[in-house]
Design a protein around this motif. Structure first.
Motif, PDB file in Angstrom:
ATOM      1  N   GLY A  72      86.380  12.065  25.987  1.00 43.05           N
ATOM      2  CA  GLY A  72      87.187  12.174  27.404  1.00 43.05           C
ATOM      3  C   GLY A  72      86.814  11.337  28.468  1.00 43.05           C
ATOM      4  O   GLY A  72      87.885  10.579  28.937  1.00 43.05           O
ATOM      5  N   LEU A  73      85.740  10.798  28.562  1.00 45.30           N
ATOM      6  CA  LEU A  73      85.189  10.148  29.630  1.00 45.30           C
ATOM      7  C   LEU A  73      85.647   8.680  29.239  1.00 45.30           C
ATOM      8  O   LEU A  73      86.124   7.860  30.025  1.00 45.30           O
ATOM      9  CB  LEU A  73      83.816   9.939  29.995  1.00 45.30           C
ATOM     10  CG  LEU A  73      83.012  11.368  30.478  1.00 45.30           C
ATOM     11  CD1 LEU A  73      81.632  11.094  30.615  1.00 45.30           C
ATOM     12  CD2 LEU A  73      83.704  11.425  32.144  1.00 45.30           C
ATOM     13  N   LEU A  74      85.582   8.315  28.033  1.00 43.41           N
ATOM     14  CA  LEU A  74      85.932   6.944  27.529  1.00 43.41           C
ATOM     15  C   LEU A  74      87.587   6.748  27.672  1.00 43.41           C
ATOM     16  O   LEU A  74      88.243   5.918  28.070  1.00 43.41           O
ATOM     17  CB  LEU A  74      85.685   6.752  26.210  1.00 43.41           C
ATOM     18  CG  LEU A  74      84.238   6.557  25.799  1.00 43.41           C
ATOM     19  CD1 LEU A  74      84.085   6.558  24.328  1.00 43.41           C
ATOM     20  CD2 LEU A  74      83.598   5.274  26.357  1.00 43.41           C
ATOM     21  N   GLY A  75      88.144   7.933  27.398  1.00 38.20           N
ATOM     22  CA  GLY A  75      89.591   7.958  27.458  1.00 38.20           C
ATOM     23  C   GLY A  75      90.238   7.597  29.085  1.00 38.20           C
ATOM     24  O   GLY A  75      91.097   6.846  29.328  1.00 38.20           O
ATOM     25  N   ALA A  76      89.319   8.357  30.046  1.00 30.85           N
ATOM     26  CA  ALA A  76      89.690   8.191  31.419  1.00 30.85           C
ATOM     27  C   ALA A  76      89.296   6.968  31.805  1.00 30.85           C
ATOM     28  O   ALA A  76      89.895   6.372  32.952  1.00 30.85           O
ATOM     29  CB  ALA A  76      88.862   9.370  32.097  1.00 30.85           C
ATOM     30  N   THR A  77      88.350   6.339  31.168  1.00 29.68           N
ATOM     31  CA  THR A  77      88.113   4.792  31.563  1.00 29.68           C
ATOM     32  C   THR A  77      88.932   3.777  31.285  1.00 29.68           C
ATOM     33  O   THR A  77      89.407   3.048  32.080  1.00 29.68           O
ATOM     34  CB  THR A  77      86.545   4.406  31.132  1.00 29.68           C
ATOM     35  OG1 THR A  77      85.583   5.503  31.517  1.00 29.68           O
ATOM     36  CG2 THR A  77      86.356   2.965  31.270  1.00 29.68           C
TER      37      THR A  77
END
Length: 378
Positions: A72-77
Motif C-alpha cells: 500500500g505504501l509503495l502504491g501511494a508513493t
C-alpha cells in the motif's frame, strides 16, 4: 502573413484509418504507433503490478505479515510521484509536444524495469516506484491529449473504442504469458533471483522498441502559435493552476460535471486497489497452500487475463447501452456494480478456486461499465 493565409485556406487533406476520419496532419502510421505506445504502457503497468509480490518475497524477503502494508505504501508513493509532476508534464506537453512526453515515459519505464530486480533494500524500491510515478505523469500528459488530437470530431467515438479495446486485448495476452517468464527461466536451471532479473530485463525491451518506433513515426502537425503561449514552462504551470480554479468553480455550477470529477477519483481508486493488492493476495495465499511464489504468479497472470478479456467484451456492450439510456443513471449503476464486485472478493475463501475467476469477470464488467459510462457522460 501570406503563408499563414494560404495554409488556412488550404488545410492539409484529412486521411482515414479504416472507417475513422483523422484530423489534418495525422495519418495511419501515427495511429498505429500511438496504439502501440498505449499497448506497451498498459502492459508495463500490469506486468509491474503482477511481479511486485515476487520482488517482496524472493528479492527482499519481506515477511508475509508486512507485505500488505508495504504494498500500500509503495502504491501511494507511485501516486505521489505522478501527482507532483503531472502539472509540469502537462505544460511540457503543450510546449514541446505529446511525442516527447511519451518517449520520456518509455525511458522511465525502461530504467525502472532494469532496476526493479536489482534492489536489495526496501528504501530503494520506494525510489523506483516514485520514478515510475514520475514517468507515468508523462503518459497521462501525452496519451489522453493525443487521443483527442488524432481523430476528427465526427469519428471520435469510433477512435475511442479502438483506443480502449486495442490495449486491453494486447495486455490480456501479454500478462498471461509474461507471468510465466519466471517459471520458464527457472525450468532452464536459473535461480529464483536470476529468473526474476531475466523476466524484468526481457520486459524492458518493449519500452526500448517503443522508443525506436515512436521517434520516426509519431510525428505531430505544427500547431499555430497563440498570443498567450509565451512565458515558458513556469508561466504555463501558473496558468494551469488558474485553469484548475476555473474548473472547480464550473463544477459547483454544473452538478453533472461535478459528478464526473468525483467519478474520476473513484475509478482511479478502484484501479489502484485491484492493481496493487490482487497479485499480493494470490501469491500469499499460495504460500499458505504450499504453492511456490513463481507458480502462483502464473495464476495472477490468468486472473488478469480473464479480467481484461471481460473488459474487452463489456466495452462494446456498454457502449451501445450508453447511447440508449440516461448516462448519469448508467454511471451510478456502474458504481453499484463495482461495489458488488469488490464485495464478492471479500467472500472468497480459496484464491485458486473457481470463485476467483467469477470475481475477475464481475470486476472486468464493472470496470468496463465505469469507463464507458464516465467517458460518455463527459
Amino acid at each position: 502573413m501570406s503563408n499563414s493565409v494560404d495554409s488556412a485556406a488550404n488545410p492539409p487533406a484529412q486521411k482515414r484509418f479504416g472507417p475513422i476520419l483523422l484530423s489534418p496532419g495525422y495519418g495511419p502510421k501515427q495511429v498505429i504507433t500511438f496504439l502501440f505506445v498505449l499497448c506497451v504502457s498498459y502492459c508495463m503497468n500490469e506486468f509491474s503490478n503482477a511481479m511486485l509480490p515476487l520482488i517482496l518475497r524472493e528479492q527482499l524477503h519481506v515477511p508475509a505479515g508486512q507485505q500488505g502494508r508495504l504494498t500500500g505504501l509503495l502504491g501511494a508513493t507511485q501516486q505521489v510521484g505522478t501527482l507532483i509532476c503531472i502539472l509540469f508534464a502537462g505544460a511540457l506537453a503543450d510546449i514541446y509536444g505529446r511525442r516527447i512526453m511519451l518517449i520520456l515515459t518509455m525511458i522511465g519505464f525502461m530504467i525502472c524495469l532494469v532496476f526493479y530486480p536489482l534492489v536489495s533494500v526496501v528504501y530503494a524500491l520506494f525510489a523506483v516506484k516514485f520514478l515510475w510515478g514520475v514517468a507515468y505523469s508523462g503518459y497521462n500528459a501525452g496519451a489522453p491529449t493525443l487521443s483527442i488530437d488524432i481523430p476528427d470530431n465526427s469519428s471520435r467515438g469510433k477512435f475511442n473504442s479502438l483506443v480502449l479495446l486495442t490495449p486491453l486485448l494486447a495486455t490480456s495476452g501479454f500478462v498471461l504469458y509474461a507471468s510465466k517468464l519466471p517459471a520458464w527461466f527457472q525450468s532452464m536451471g536459473y535461480s529464483p533471483h536470476a529468473s526474476l532479473v531475466g523476466s524484468y530485463w526481457l520486459a524492458a525491451i518493449l519500452p526500448l522498441i517503443c522508443i525506436i518506433t515512436t521517434i520516426p513515426f509519431l510525428k505531430e502537425p505544427k500547431r499555430p502559435v497563440r498570443e498567450n503561449d509565451g512565458g515558458g514552462v513556469l508561466a504555463r504551470v501558473k496558468g494551469l493552476f488558474s485553469n484548475i480554479r476555473g474548473v472547480l468553480a464550473y463544477a459547483r455550477q454544473n452538478k453533472t460535471f461535478g459528478l464526473i470529477i468525483f467519478i474520476g477519483s473513484v475509478v482511479r481508486t478502484d484501479t489502484v486497489i485491484i492493481g496493487t493488492f490482487l497479485a499480493l493476495w494470490i501469491v500469499n495465499a499460495g504460500r499458505v497452500a504450499g504453492i511456490d511464489a513463481i507458480q502462483a504468479t502464473k495464476t495472477v497472470g490468468l486472473i488478469v487475463f480473464i479480467r481484461f478479456i471481460t473488459k474487452v467484451i463489456g466495452a462494446p456492450l456498454f457502449g451501445l447501452i450508453a447511447d440508449k439510456v440516461n448516462r448519469t443513471t448508467l454511471t451510478l449503476v456502474s458504481l453499484a456494480m463495482m461495489t458488488l464486485a469488490f464485495g464478492f472478493f471479500g467472500l472468497i475463501q480459496d484464491a485458486f478456486g473457481v470463485w476467483m475467476i467469477v470475481a475477475a469477470v464481475l470486476v472486468g464488467f464493472a470496470e468496463s461499465a465505469e469507463g464507458i459510462a464516465s467517458q460518455s457522460l463527459m
